[in-house]
Design a protein around this motif. Structure first.
Motif, PDB file in Angstrom:
ATOM      1  N   SER A 223       0.841  -1.204   0.000  1.00 42.75           N
ATOM      2  CA  SER A 223       0.000   0.000   0.000  1.00 42.75           C
ATOM      3  C   SER A 223       0.869   1.244   0.000  1.00 42.75           C
ATOM      4  CB  SER A 223      -0.909   0.034   1.241  1.00 42.75           C
ATOM      5  OG  SER A 223      -1.517   1.315   1.346  1.00 42.75           O
TER       6      SER A 223
ATOM      7  N   ALA B 269     -11.592   8.857   2.779  1.00 44.04           N
ATOM      8  CA  ALA B 269     -10.192   9.271   2.649  1.00 44.04           C
ATOM      9  C   ALA B 269     -10.110  10.778   2.448  1.00 44.04           C
ATOM     10  CB  ALA B 269      -9.579   8.558   1.452  1.00 44.04           C
TER      11      ALA B 269
ATOM     12  N   VAL C 173     -11.330   4.991   6.752  1.00 46.20           N
ATOM     13  CA  VAL C 173     -11.497   4.035   5.644  1.00 46.20           C
ATOM     14  C   VAL C 173     -11.172   2.646   6.192  1.00 46.20           C
ATOM     15  CG1 VAL C 173     -10.897   5.671   3.795  1.00 46.20           C
ATOM     16  CG2 VAL C 173      -9.111   4.297   4.840  1.00 46.20           C
ATOM     17  N   GLY C 174     -11.649   1.627   5.468  1.00 44.02           N
ATOM     18  CA  GLY C 174     -11.386   0.248   5.899  1.00 44.02           C
ATOM     19  C   GLY C 174     -12.330  -0.172   7.018  1.00 44.02           C
TER      20      GLY C 174
ATOM     21  N   THR D  66      -0.348   5.365   8.330  1.00 42.33           N
ATOM     22  CA  THR D  66      -1.260   4.550   7.510  1.00 42.33           C
ATOM     23  C   THR D  66      -2.366   5.390   6.874  1.00 42.33           C
ATOM     24  OG1 THR D  66      -2.543   4.052   9.505  1.00 42.33           O
ATOM     25  CG2 THR D  66      -0.881   2.435   8.867  1.00 42.33           C
ATOM     26  N   GLY D  67      -2.098   6.669   6.643  1.00 40.06           N
ATOM     27  CA  GLY D  67      -3.114   7.537   6.034  1.00 40.06           C
ATOM     28  C   GLY D  67      -4.350   7.602   6.903  1.00 40.06           C
ATOM     29  N   ASP D  68      -5.519   7.448   6.286  1.00 40.80           N
ATOM     30  CA  ASP D  68      -6.771   7.528   7.052  1.00 40.80           C
ATOM     31  C   ASP D  68      -7.244   6.168   7.551  1.00 40.80           C
ATOM     32  OD1 ASP D  68      -7.468  10.372   6.953  1.00 40.80           O
ATOM     33  OD2 ASP D  68      -7.489  10.060   4.797  1.00 40.80           O
ATOM     34  N   ALA D  69      -6.480   5.105   7.284  1.00 34.14           N
ATOM     35  CA  ALA D  69      -6.866   3.771   7.766  1.00 34.14           C
ATOM     36  C   ALA D  69      -6.337   3.573   9.182  1.00 34.14           C
ATOM     37  CB  ALA D  69      -6.300   2.695   6.843  1.00 34.14           C
ATOM     38  N   MET D  70      -7.061   2.783   9.987  1.00 36.93           N
ATOM     39  CA  MET D  70      -6.513   2.421  11.291  1.00 36.93           C
ATOM     40  C   MET D  70      -5.208   1.656  11.085  1.00 36.93           C
ATOM     41  SD  MET D  70      -6.208  -0.346  13.438  1.00 36.93           S
ATOM     42  CE  MET D  70      -5.046  -0.034  14.740  1.00 36.93           C
ATOM     43  N   GLY D  71      -5.189   0.833  10.037  1.00 30.85           N
ATOM     44  CA  GLY D  71      -3.912   0.291   9.586  1.00 30.85           C
ATOM     45  C   GLY D  71      -3.595  -1.141   9.959  1.00 30.85           C
ATOM     46  N   MET D  72      -4.524  -1.785  10.665  1.00 31.63           N
ATOM     47  CA  MET D  72      -4.237  -3.150  11.130  1.00 31.63           C
ATOM     48  C   MET D  72      -3.918  -4.094   9.967  1.00 31.63           C
ATOM     49  SD  MET D  72      -4.171  -4.231  14.234  1.00 31.63           S
ATOM     50  CE  MET D  72      -3.014  -5.576  14.180  1.00 31.63           C
ATOM     51  N   ASN D  73      -4.801  -4.096   8.936  1.00 30.89           N
ATOM     52  CA  ASN D  73      -4.550  -4.968   7.765  1.00 30.89           C
ATOM     53  C   ASN D  73      -3.350  -4.489   6.981  1.00 30.89           C
ATOM     54  OD1 ASN D  73      -6.617  -6.928   7.719  1.00 30.89           O
ATOM     55  ND2 ASN D  73      -8.084  -5.322   7.215  1.00 30.89           N
ATOM     56  N   MET D  74      -3.321  -3.173   6.795  1.00 24.86           N
ATOM     57  CA  MET D  74      -2.264  -2.571   5.973  1.00 24.86           C
ATOM     58  C   MET D  74      -0.875  -2.895   6.532  1.00 24.86           C
ATOM     59  SD  MET D  74      -2.060   1.446   5.173  1.00 24.86           S
ATOM     60  CE  MET D  74      -3.605   1.698   4.368  1.00 24.86           C
TER      61      MET D  74
ATOM     62  N   PHE E 286       0.031   3.946   1.201  1.00 23.72           N
ATOM     63  CA  PHE E 286      -0.215   4.706   2.439  1.00 23.72           C
ATOM     64  C   PHE E 286       0.604   4.192   3.624  1.00 23.72           C
ATOM     65  CE2 PHE E 286      -4.006   5.354  -0.139  1.00 23.72           C
ATOM     66  CZ  PHE E 286      -4.064   6.738  -0.137  1.00 23.72           C
TER      67      PHE E 286
ATOM     68  N   PRO F 297      -3.837  12.980   3.202  1.00 25.26           N
ATOM     69  CA  PRO F 297      -4.187  11.658   3.729  1.00 25.26           C
ATOM     70  C   PRO F 297      -3.788  11.533   5.202  1.00 25.26           C
ATOM     71  CG  PRO F 297      -3.085  11.439   1.612  1.00 25.26           C
ATOM     72  CD  PRO F 297      -2.980  12.892   2.008  1.00 25.26           C
TER      73      PRO F 297
END
Ligand code: ADP
Length: 259
Positions: free
Chosen positions: A11, A210, A189-190, A36-44, A13, A215
């Protein structure tokens, strides 16, 4: 530079900021921190770390990867590392409440609030040790906002970690309140953010989806909203306790038969 490159492979981000390493026995625990941008980021971050580990495995064939995640992470558990290092967004939110508002609206006085805060802080640290940090009911507010905006409600465990501080200011007349929340884990997001009601709530707060120009700023603003709401809830609950209104108001509003 290579670790950065592999982290961002899944990604654009996911940007690696730091890797913190701790040794215990024959094991090495690595804690990756990323924006991780606007994602919490766990998956990313999990995807990115998998790519980094695959790369490291090529370079160090005798490395034995036991698990992508352990308790140095530390997700959905109360852990000192999140207090100290932060996880998600680290927020301090403060306000000065004028003497007349403390009297008229909160129905108490600055001195009683400050005294109660000192006693609660002592009790909090005795019970919970270094992890303690006093807060009245931050987890109620955090969990409610998490459900309403499509966050992972299980992450309220570390996201509710909060130190509430009250001080008298302006020659002892007015109240200064702050909440320090080192690990608010939110994204716009996510996860559950796309669900209809949850995305409507994010829209109401002006942080849906987003942020294209910058971001990450939607997620940061959502974390500030969480901390601001926690501050308001803390003020209300601690005032009710200081004024001796807690049970009375529960009976009046919580047990009311009116809709
Ligand atoms: P999480 O890691 O929080 O579980 P996901 O990785 O599942 O979230 O979802 C985030 C997705 O949204 C990624 O595919 C990412 O590329 C995309 N995305 C689009 N815009 C943004 C943005 N501004 N910030 C972060 N992710 C974004």
């Amino acid at each position: 530079a290579n670790l950065r490159k592999y982290m961002s492979r899944s990604s654009r981000f996911a940007r690696l900021q730091r890797v913190k390493c701790a040794v215990a026995g024959r094991n090495l625990y690595m804690r990756f921190s990323c924006s991780t941008g606007d994602a919490m980021g766990m998956n990313m971050v999990s995807k990115g770390v998998q790519n980094v580990l695959d790369y490291l495995q090529d370079d160090f064939p005798d490395m034995d990867v036991i698990s992508i995640s352990g308790n140095f992470c530390s997700d959905k558990k109360s852990a000192a590392v999140n207090w100290i290092e932060g996880r998600g967004k680290s927020v301090v939110c403060e306000a000065v409440i004028k003497e007349e508002v403390v009297k008229k609206v909160l129905k108490t006085n600055v001195q009683s609030l400050v005294e109660l805060n000192v006693i609660k802080n002592l009790a909090g640290s005795a019970v919970a040790g270094a992890l303690g940090g006093f807060n009245a009911h931050a987890s109620n507010i955090v969990t409610a906002i998490f459900i309403a905006t499509g966050q992972d409600p299980a992450q309220n465990v570390e996201s509710s970690q909060c130190i509430t501080m009250l001080e008298a200011v302006n020659d002892g007349k007015d109240l200064h309140i702050s909440v320090t929340m080192p690990s608010i884990e939110v994204g716009t997001v996510g996860g559950g953010t796309q669900l209809a009601s949850q995305s409507a709530c994010l829209d109401l707060l002006g942080v849906k989806g987003a942020n294209r120009e910058s971001p990450g700023s939607n997620a940061r603003l959502l974390a500030a909203v969480v901390a601001g709401a926690v501050l308001a809830g803390e003020l209300s609950l601690i005032s009710a306790q200081a004024a001796g209104h807690l049970v009375q108001s529960h009976m009046k509003y919580n047990r009311s038969s009116k809709d």
